[in-house]
Write a protein that holds these residues in place. Structure first.
Motif, PDB file in Angstrom:
ATOM      1  N   TYR A  74       0.832  -1.205   0.000  1.00 35.88           N
ATOM      2  CA  TYR A  74       0.000   0.000   0.000  1.00 35.88           C
ATOM      3  C   TYR A  74       0.870   1.259   0.000  1.00 35.88           C
ATOM      4  CZ  TYR A  74      -3.839   3.122   1.482  1.00 35.88           C
ATOM      5  OH  TYR A  74      -4.772   4.126   1.549  1.00 35.88           O
ATOM      6  N   GLN A  75       2.070   1.174   0.564  1.00 31.71           N
ATOM      7  CA  GLN A  75       2.939   2.333   0.738  1.00 31.71           C
ATOM      8  C   GLN A  75       3.975   2.521  -0.377  1.00 31.71           C
ATOM      9  OE1 GLN A  75       4.267   2.752   5.000  1.00 31.71           O
ATOM     10  NE2 GLN A  75       3.377   0.700   5.206  1.00 31.71           N
ATOM     11  N   ILE A  76       3.974   1.644  -1.359  1.00 30.60           N
ATOM     12  CA  ILE A  76       5.009   1.683  -2.400  1.00 30.60           C
ATOM     13  C   ILE A  76       5.037   3.023  -3.136  1.00 30.60           C
ATOM     14  CG2 ILE A  76       5.648   0.750  -4.657  1.00 30.60           C
ATOM     15  CD1 ILE A  76       5.030  -2.019  -3.621  1.00 30.60           C
ATOM     16  N   GLY A  77       3.877   3.550  -3.501  1.00 30.99           N
ATOM     17  CA  GLY A  77       3.827   4.809  -4.236  1.00 30.99           C
ATOM     18  C   GLY A  77       4.463   5.954  -3.468  1.00 30.99           C
ATOM     19  N   ARG A  78       4.126   6.069  -2.184  1.00 30.87           N
ATOM     20  CA  ARG A  78       4.704   7.138  -1.353  1.00 30.87           C
ATOM     21  C   ARG A  78       6.210   6.954  -1.207  1.00 30.87           C
ATOM     22  NH1 ARG A  78       6.098   6.836   3.861  1.00 30.87           N
ATOM     23  NH2 ARG A  78       4.732   5.076   4.325  1.00 30.87           N
ATOM     24  N   LEU A  79       6.642   5.732  -0.975  1.00 34.72           N
ATOM     25  CA  LEU A  79       8.065   5.484  -0.793  1.00 34.72           C
ATOM     26  C   LEU A  79       8.848   5.783  -2.073  1.00 34.72           C
ATOM     27  CD1 LEU A  79       7.876   2.180   1.273  1.00 34.72           C
ATOM     28  CD2 LEU A  79       8.569   4.436   2.098  1.00 34.72           C
ATOM     29  N   ALA A  80       8.290   5.434  -3.213  1.00 30.26           N
ATOM     30  CA  ALA A  80       8.970   5.717  -4.472  1.00 30.26           C
ATOM     31  C   ALA A  80       9.095   7.225  -4.680  1.00 30.26           C
ATOM     32  CB  ALA A  80       8.197   5.080  -5.633  1.00 30.26           C
ATOM     33  N   GLU A  81       8.043   7.945  -4.363  1.00 25.98           N
ATOM     34  CA  GLU A  81       8.053   9.402  -4.539  1.00 25.98           C
ATOM     35  C   GLU A  81       9.077  10.082  -3.642  1.00 25.98           C
ATOM     36  OE1 GLU A  81       5.073  13.273  -3.952  1.00 25.98           O
ATOM     37  OE2 GLU A  81       4.295  11.227  -3.714  1.00 25.98           O
ATOM     38  N   HIS A  82       9.199   9.633  -2.406  1.00 24.18           N
ATOM     39  CA  HIS A  82      10.027  10.346  -1.435  1.00 24.18           C
ATOM     40  C   HIS A  82      11.444   9.786  -1.282  1.00 24.18           C
ATOM     41  CE1 HIS A  82       6.902  13.070   0.111  1.00 24.18           C
ATOM     42  NE2 HIS A  82       6.074  12.069  -0.116  1.00 24.18           N
ATOM     43  N   THR A  83      11.719   8.620  -1.862  1.00 25.99           N
ATOM     44  CA  THR A  83      13.071   8.075  -1.783  1.00 25.99           C
ATOM     45  C   THR A  83      13.840   8.211  -3.094  1.00 25.99           C
ATOM     46  OG1 THR A  83      12.363   5.841  -2.417  1.00 25.99           O
ATOM     47  CG2 THR A  83      12.373   6.374  -0.056  1.00 25.99           C
ATOM     48  N   GLY A  84      13.119   8.488  -4.170  1.00 28.50           N
ATOM     49  CA  GLY A  84      13.768   8.575  -5.464  1.00 28.50           C
ATOM     50  C   GLY A  84      13.991   7.224  -6.117  1.00 28.50           C
ATOM     51  N   ARG A  85      13.552   6.162  -5.472  1.00 28.96           N
ATOM     52  CA  ARG A  85      13.669   4.829  -6.054  1.00 28.96           C
ATOM     53  C   ARG A  85      12.418   4.531  -6.887  1.00 28.96           C
ATOM     54  NH1 ARG A  85      17.234   1.088  -3.092  1.00 28.96           N
ATOM     55  NH2 ARG A  85      18.239   2.152  -1.337  1.00 28.96           N
ATOM     56  N   SER A  86      12.540   3.585  -7.789  1.00 33.31           N
ATOM     57  CA  SER A  86      11.376   3.200  -8.578  1.00 33.31           C
ATOM     58  C   SER A  86      10.468   2.286  -7.764  1.00 33.31           C
ATOM     59  CB  SER A  86      11.822   2.468  -9.843  1.00 33.31           C
ATOM     60  OG  SER A  86      12.387   1.202  -9.510  1.00 33.31           O
ATOM     61  N   GLU A  87       9.230   2.172  -8.205  1.00 35.77           N
ATOM     62  CA  GLU A  87       8.301   1.282  -7.508  1.00 35.77           C
ATOM     63  C   GLU A  87       8.781  -0.163  -7.600  1.00 35.77           C
ATOM     64  OE1 GLU A  87       4.233   1.772  -8.545  1.00 35.77           O
ATOM     65  OE2 GLU A  87       4.166   3.910  -8.000  1.00 35.77           O
ATOM     66  N   GLU A  88       9.451  -0.487  -8.689  1.00 32.20           N
ATOM     67  CA  GLU A  88       9.984  -1.844  -8.837  1.00 32.20           C
ATOM     68  C   GLU A  88      11.065  -2.113  -7.796  1.00 32.20           C
ATOM     69  OE1 GLU A  88       9.519   0.314 -11.305  1.00 32.20           O
ATOM     70  OE2 GLU A  88       7.813  -0.699 -12.264  1.00 32.20           O
ATOM     71  N   GLU A  89      11.934  -1.131  -7.566  1.00 29.20           N
ATOM     72  CA  GLU A  89      12.984  -1.283  -6.562  1.00 29.20           C
ATOM     73  C   GLU A  89      12.382  -1.470  -5.176  1.00 29.20           C
ATOM     74  OE1 GLU A  89      16.909   1.133  -7.316  1.00 29.20           O
ATOM     75  OE2 GLU A  89      15.201   2.390  -7.887  1.00 29.20           O
ATOM     76  N   ILE A  90      11.385  -0.643  -4.861  1.00 25.64           N
ATOM     77  CA  ILE A  90      10.722  -0.760  -3.554  1.00 25.64           C
ATOM     78  C   ILE A  90      10.102  -2.138  -3.410  1.00 25.64           C
ATOM     79  CG2 ILE A  90       8.965   0.191  -2.021  1.00 25.64           C
ATOM     80  CD1 ILE A  90      11.216   2.143  -2.522  1.00 25.64           C
ATOM     81  N   GLY A  91       9.460  -2.599  -4.457  1.00 25.97           N
ATOM     82  CA  GLY A  91       8.839  -3.920  -4.419  1.00 25.97           C
ATOM     83  C   GLY A  91       9.840  -5.027  -4.191  1.00 25.97           C
ATOM     84  N   GLU A  92      11.019  -4.895  -4.796  1.00 27.38           N
ATOM     85  CA  GLU A  92      12.064  -5.907  -4.614  1.00 27.38           C
ATOM     86  C   GLU A  92      12.578  -5.929  -3.175  1.00 27.38           C
ATOM     87  OE1 GLU A  92      15.015  -4.981  -7.498  1.00 27.38           O
ATOM     88  OE2 GLU A  92      13.801  -5.659  -9.208  1.00 27.38           O
ATOM     89  N   ILE A  93      12.707  -4.745  -2.577  1.00 21.42           N
ATOM     90  CA  ILE A  93      13.142  -4.677  -1.176  1.00 21.42           C
ATOM     91  C   ILE A  93      12.096  -5.324  -0.272  1.00 21.42           C
ATOM     92  CG2 ILE A  93      13.607  -3.115   0.754  1.00 21.42           C
ATOM     93  CD1 ILE A  93      14.844  -1.174  -1.272  1.00 21.42           C
ATOM     94  N   ILE A  94      10.844  -5.022  -0.537  1.00 23.33           N
ATOM     95  CA  ILE A  94       9.762  -5.624   0.260  1.00 23.33           C
ATOM     96  C   ILE A  94       9.800  -7.137   0.135  1.00 23.33           C
ATOM     97  CG2 ILE A  94       7.254  -5.902   0.404  1.00 23.33           C
ATOM     98  CD1 ILE A  94       7.025  -2.903  -0.280  1.00 23.33           C
ATOM     99  N   ASP A  95       9.968  -7.625  -1.093  1.00 19.60           N
ATOM    100  CA  ASP A  95      10.014  -9.077  -1.305  1.00 19.60           C
ATOM    101  C   ASP A  95      11.169  -9.712  -0.536  1.00 19.60           C
ATOM    102  OD1 ASP A  95       7.836  -8.955  -2.969  1.00 19.60           O
ATOM    103  OD2 ASP A  95       9.008  -8.957  -4.829  1.00 19.60           O
ATOM    104  N   LYS A  96      12.324  -9.021  -0.519  1.00 23.47           N
ATOM    105  CA  LYS A  96      13.502  -9.585   0.135  1.00 23.47           C
ATOM    106  C   LYS A  96      13.287  -9.755   1.633  1.00 23.47           C
ATOM    107  CE  LYS A  96      18.480  -9.129   0.640  1.00 23.47           C
ATOM    108  NZ  LYS A  96      19.707  -8.481   0.158  1.00 23.47           N
ATOM    109  N   TYR A  97      12.558  -8.837   2.248  1.00 20.75           N
ATOM    110  CA  TYR A  97      12.369  -8.890   3.699  1.00 20.75           C
ATOM    111  C   TYR A  97      10.961  -9.340   4.083  1.00 20.75           C
ATOM    112  CZ  TYR A  97      16.872  -6.704   3.577  1.00 20.75           C
ATOM    113  OH  TYR A  97      18.204  -6.465   3.330  1.00 20.75           O
ATOM    114  N   THR A  98      10.396 -10.168   3.214  1.00 17.46           N
ATOM    115  CA  THR A  98       9.104 -10.795   3.492  1.00 17.46           C
ATOM    116  C   THR A  98       9.326 -12.233   3.939  1.00 17.46           C
ATOM    117  OG1 THR A  98       7.896  -9.440   1.890  1.00 17.46           O
ATOM    118  CG2 THR A  98       6.888 -11.526   2.519  1.00 17.46           C
ATOM    119  N   THR A  99       8.695 -12.606   5.031  1.00 16.51           N
ATOM    120  CA  THR A  99       8.750 -13.978   5.532  1.00 16.51           C
ATOM    121  C   THR A  99       7.439 -14.660   5.197  1.00 16.51           C
ATOM    122  OG1 THR A  99      10.175 -13.301   7.376  1.00 16.51           O
ATOM    123  CG2 THR A  99       9.046 -15.431   7.565  1.00 16.51           C
TER     124      THR A  99
END
Length: 201
Positions: free
Chosen positions: A149-174
């Protein structure tokens, strides 16, 4: 009298035997096994990032727009101190009834804040774990839906792409325990440390 002494002696002997077994031997054996088979978990799930040591089991409160938000935390840092006078933090459940107006008002405030911070999610339901507390008040994880739900905000304020944010989320998902029990969950602390560049993403 001799019978009473005999019974008392046997009772005390049983008490001492079970005290040694359940109070010393059993904890020592279980601790030894857990440290051997699960050293990371038995040690408090500690990890280092950016020269600091963190526990993956304790939530951290983030409110910045360029960080992922976790569950609402009930923390107190002003009531207790250690021997050197440094403040100690502890958390607790909200203990507010779902039928009470106070909890309803708090959730309404949280919903408004979430809506304002995520205009890209207008009309979409807010995952419940973003607007409610956990039982401990220090939950380190949120649902995958709450993270995404927060990917759009994080992409806007971190300068990373939504794909990058999604990959980070996937990496730290159990995932689910044994693939069946519970739900998949995202460690908010690790995601934010990765966003800060102090944990490998």
């Amino acid at each position: 009298m001799n019978t009473l002494k005999a019974v008392t002696g046997k009772a005390l002997l049983c008490f001492l035997i079970f005290t040694v077994i359940t109070g010393l031997l059993y904890p020592a054996v279980v601790t030894g096994i857990s440290k051997t088979l699960f050293p990371y978990q038995a040690g408090g799930s500690l990890f280092e990032a950016g020269g600091k040591t963190y526990s993956a089991l304790l939530g951290q409160e983030y409110k910045e727009m360029d960080h992922m938000w976790g569950r609402i935390m009930n923390v107190d840092t002003g009531s207790m101190t250690d021997d050197e006078g440094n403040p100690l933090m502890y958390g607790w459940a909200s203990n507010k009834t779902p039928a009470g107006e106070e909890l309803e008002s708090l959730i309404a405030e949280r919903v408004e804040r979430i809506r304002e911070a995520h205009p890209d999610q207008a009309g979409e339901p807010i995952p419940v774990d973003l607007v409610t507390c956990s039982g401990s008040g220090l939950d380190p994880e949120i649902s995958v839906a709450a993270a995404e739900y927060q990917i759009g905000r994080l992409a806007e304020h971190t300068g990373r792409s939504e794909e990058e944010i999604g990959e980070i989320i996937d990496k730290y998902t159990t995932g689910r325990f044994l693939g069946v029990f519970g739900e998949a969950r995202v460690n908010v602390l690790k995601v934010n440390l990765a966003l800060d560049g102090v944990l490998e993403d």
